[in-house]
Structures are given as structure tokens and as C-alpha cells.
Design a protein around this motif. Structure first.
Motif, PDB file in Angstrom:
ATOM      1  N   VAL A 298       0.843  -1.206   0.000  1.00 33.99           N
ATOM      2  CA  VAL A 298       0.000   0.000   0.000  1.00 33.99           C
ATOM      3  C   VAL A 298       0.875   1.252   0.000  1.00 33.99           C
ATOM      4  CG1 VAL A 298      -1.717   1.337   1.294  1.00 33.99           C
ATOM      5  CG2 VAL A 298      -1.963  -1.153   1.078  1.00 33.99           C
TER       6      VAL A 298
ATOM      7  N   LEU B 207      -6.445   8.182   1.720  1.00 37.37           N
ATOM      8  CA  LEU B 207      -6.951   6.819   1.608  1.00 37.37           C
ATOM      9  C   LEU B 207      -8.208   6.636   2.442  1.00 37.37           C
ATOM     10  CD1 LEU B 207      -6.122   3.962   0.471  1.00 37.37           C
ATOM     11  CD2 LEU B 207      -4.928   3.624   2.628  1.00 37.37           C
TER      12      LEU B 207
ATOM     13  N   VAL C  41     -10.600   4.280   4.393  1.00 37.57           N
ATOM     14  CA  VAL C  41     -10.407   3.007   5.066  1.00 37.57           C
ATOM     15  C   VAL C  41     -11.712   2.636   5.774  1.00 37.57           C
ATOM     16  CG1 VAL C  41      -9.094   1.807   6.841  1.00 37.57           C
ATOM     17  CG2 VAL C  41      -7.968   3.494   5.398  1.00 37.57           C
TER      18      VAL C  41
ATOM     19  N   LEU D 155     -11.388  -2.580   8.833  1.00 40.99           N
ATOM     20  CA  LEU D 155     -10.192  -3.051   8.129  1.00 40.99           C
ATOM     21  C   LEU D 155      -9.076  -3.371   9.114  1.00 40.99           C
ATOM     22  CD1 LEU D 155      -9.419  -3.310   5.051  1.00 40.99           C
ATOM     23  CD2 LEU D 155      -8.029  -1.304   5.438  1.00 40.99           C
TER      24      LEU D 155
ATOM     25  N   TRP E 139      -2.738  -3.521   7.978  1.00 40.91           N
ATOM     26  CA  TRP E 139      -2.634  -3.275   6.540  1.00 40.91           C
ATOM     27  C   TRP E 139      -2.343  -1.813   6.218  1.00 40.91           C
ATOM     28  CZ3 TRP E 139      -7.516  -6.277   4.493  1.00 40.91           C
ATOM     29  CH2 TRP E 139      -7.318  -7.645   4.670  1.00 40.91           C
ATOM     30  N   LEU E 140      -2.440  -0.949   7.210  1.00 42.58           N
ATOM     31  CA  LEU E 140      -2.237   0.479   6.978  1.00 42.58           C
ATOM     32  C   LEU E 140      -0.781   0.869   7.197  1.00 42.58           C
ATOM     33  CD1 LEU E 140      -5.370   1.917   8.779  1.00 42.58           C
ATOM     34  CD2 LEU E 140      -4.969   1.724   6.320  1.00 42.58           C
TER      35      LEU E 140
ATOM     36  N   THR F  48      -5.435   8.966   6.166  1.00 45.06           N
ATOM     37  CA  THR F  48      -6.713   8.303   5.939  1.00 45.06           C
ATOM     38  C   THR F  48      -7.833   9.317   6.134  1.00 45.06           C
ATOM     39  OG1 THR F  48      -6.881   7.582   8.246  1.00 45.06           O
ATOM     40  CG2 THR F  48      -5.834   6.062   6.689  1.00 45.06           C
TER      41      THR F  48
ATOM     42  N   ASP G 150     -12.359   9.748   6.188  1.00 42.86           N
ATOM     43  CA  ASP G 150     -13.631   9.059   6.354  1.00 42.86           C
ATOM     44  C   ASP G 150     -14.583   9.352   5.197  1.00 42.86           C
ATOM     45  OD1 ASP G 150     -12.829   8.025   8.793  1.00 42.86           O
ATOM     46  OD2 ASP G 150     -13.531   9.796   9.875  1.00 42.86           O
TER      47      ASP G 150
ATOM     48  N   VAL H 210      -8.925   3.913  -2.132  1.00 39.28           N
ATOM     49  CA  VAL H 210      -9.636   3.163  -1.110  1.00 39.28           C
ATOM     50  C   VAL H 210      -8.921   1.830  -0.918  1.00 39.28           C
ATOM     51  CG1 VAL H 210     -11.267   2.140  -2.764  1.00 39.28           C
ATOM     52  CG2 VAL H 210     -11.884   2.270  -0.343  1.00 39.28           C
ATOM     53  N   LEU H 211      -8.870   1.386   0.333  1.00 43.69           N
ATOM     54  CA  LEU H 211      -8.294   0.093   0.679  1.00 43.69           C
ATOM     55  C   LEU H 211      -9.389  -0.741   1.318  1.00 43.69           C
ATOM     56  CD1 LEU H 211      -5.886  -1.858   1.124  1.00 43.69           C
ATOM     57  CD2 LEU H 211      -5.438  -0.631   3.276  1.00 43.69           C
ATOM     58  N   THR H 212      -9.706  -1.896   0.699  1.00 41.78           N
ATOM     59  CA  THR H 212     -10.743  -2.758   1.241  1.00 41.78           C
ATOM     60  C   THR H 212     -10.262  -4.204   1.304  1.00 41.78           C
ATOM     61  OG1 THR H 212     -11.765  -3.384  -0.880  1.00 41.78           O
ATOM     62  CG2 THR H 212     -12.564  -1.350   0.168  1.00 41.78           C
TER      63      THR H 212
ATOM     64  N   ASP I 260     -14.984  -4.618   7.009  1.00 40.89           N
ATOM     65  CA  ASP I 260     -13.660  -4.434   6.407  1.00 40.89           C
ATOM     66  C   ASP I 260     -13.730  -4.053   4.929  1.00 40.89           C
ATOM     67  OD1 ASP I 260     -14.524  -6.891   5.474  1.00 40.89           O
ATOM     68  OD2 ASP I 260     -12.693  -7.972   6.022  1.00 40.89           O
TER      69      ASP I 260
END
Length: 189
Positions: free
Chosen positions: A61, A69, A71, A75, A79-80, A86, A88, A96-98, A117
Motif C-alpha cells: 500500500v 486513503l 479506510v 479493516l 494493513w495500513l 486516511t 472518512d 480506497v483500501l478494502t 472491512d
């Protein structure tokens, strides 16, 4: 007599005494094939997604330099990467990280179901870059296998590569109704 009844009556009269043939229902069922991660990778690459195989999700990432990003709340925090901002609000995000619910090897499709997540459906559609983490145990062989794992009451998003469409001359245009770039991280343990 309604219009519907009139039309159906005419159809029945035209058919006469001909019997309606039985429709075969020998559909392929779930569990008949073994999931093939290599096939999934081939399909994803064919769809112009970038596939990373690593246990270091945060490192991948960070290397993508995602900018702001989005999140989802559930999640995995591991992973961050540190230092990546980040947000909202999906309207103010670059990426975006999913996570994923399931990935279909046969079609190269990833399914999100709005779990904590994965977040709301809109967060995977608005940013230019979608980074999706798939675990090997989430890969199934076929669509019937995926359907068997999904809850039909959940909001399902089926993703087969970056958003793309073609105009009348078959010129491919990306990013029309979703992210132009899709990176899939196969999170090896």
C-alpha cells in the motif's frame, strides 16, 4: 379481460395442443472444482488489474503512494502503512483500501459485500484507485462456488477489473463508473 389475459390467450390459441418442453436444469453446482489462484491472477491481469503477492500488505500500500486513503472501519489496522493519511469521506479521497468477501478464479471477479472491512459500496466506486486485499482462502473456482458463500441480503459489488466501457467504435474508456486503477494484493501468509 385485461390486456395481459388477451395476449396470453392469443399465445395459447396459437400454440394449440403443443406441449411445452421441459427446460434442463443440470446447472453446474458449487464444490465441483478446486480453486486455482494462478487462474485468478491470469484473469485479473487480463482485465488490466495489477496483482501483488505478498504478506506485507502495508508495504505494498505504501509503495502505491495512494494519497488520501478511505479506510472502512473494520479493516485490519496492520494493513495500513504509517504516514499515509486516511479519510472518512469518500468524496475527499484519492484511493480506497478494502478487504474482499470472495474472489472467483474462473472469471477474475472479486466480490465485496459491505462487511465492516469493506465498507459502504460507494467507497469502492468513487476514488480513482481501489486497493483490494484477497486472502488465498477466499478464492473459489467458479461463480456457483461464490454464490454459495454469499448472503443475498447483503449489498454485493462484483468487480472484474478496473471500471471500463467502450464507445461505439470499441475504444476502451476507463474510470467511467468506478476506479480507473485496481490493485489486488493476494495476502500470502
Amino acid at each position: 379481460m385485461s390486456s395481459k389475459d388477451l395476449i396470453l390467450g392469443r399465445i395459447r390459441a396459437a400454440l394449440g395442443d403443443t406441449a411445452t418442453p421441459d427446460v434442463p436444469r443440470a446447472y453446474r453446482r458449487a464444490g465441483t472444482e478446486k480453486a486455482d489462484v494462478e487462474r485468478l491472477v491470469d484473469r485479473l491481469v487480463d482485465y488490466k488489474a495489477v496483482v501483488h503477492r505478498s504478506s506485507d500488505v502495508a508495504g505494498i500500500v505504501a509503495s502505491l503512494e495512494p494519497g488520501r486513503l478511505v479506510v472502512p472501519p473494520g479493516l485490519d489496522p496492520a494493513w495500513l502503512p504509517p504516514g499515509v493519511p486516511t479519510v472518512d469521506d469518500e468524496h475527499d479521497a484519492d484511493a480506497v483500501l478494502t478487504a474482499a468477501t470472495v474472489a472467483v478464479a474462473e472469471t477474475g471477479t472479486i466480490v465485496l459485500d459491505g462487511s465492516p472491512d469493506q465498507g459502504r459500496r460507494v467507497i469502492s466506486l468513487l476514488p480513482d484507485l481501489h486497493i483490494c486485499v484477497v486472502r488465498p482462502d477466499q478464492v473459489v473456482a467458479s461463480v456457483p462456488d461464490a454464490i454459495a458463500r454469499l448472503d443475498p441480503r447483503r449489498p454485493l459489488t462484483w468487480i472484474s477489473g478496473p471500471s471500463a466501457t467502450s464507445d461505439i467504435e470499441l475504444n476502451r474508456v476507463e474510470g467511467v463508473h468506478g476506479p480507473r486503477r485496481l490493485h489486488v494484493i493476494l495476502a500470502e501468509r
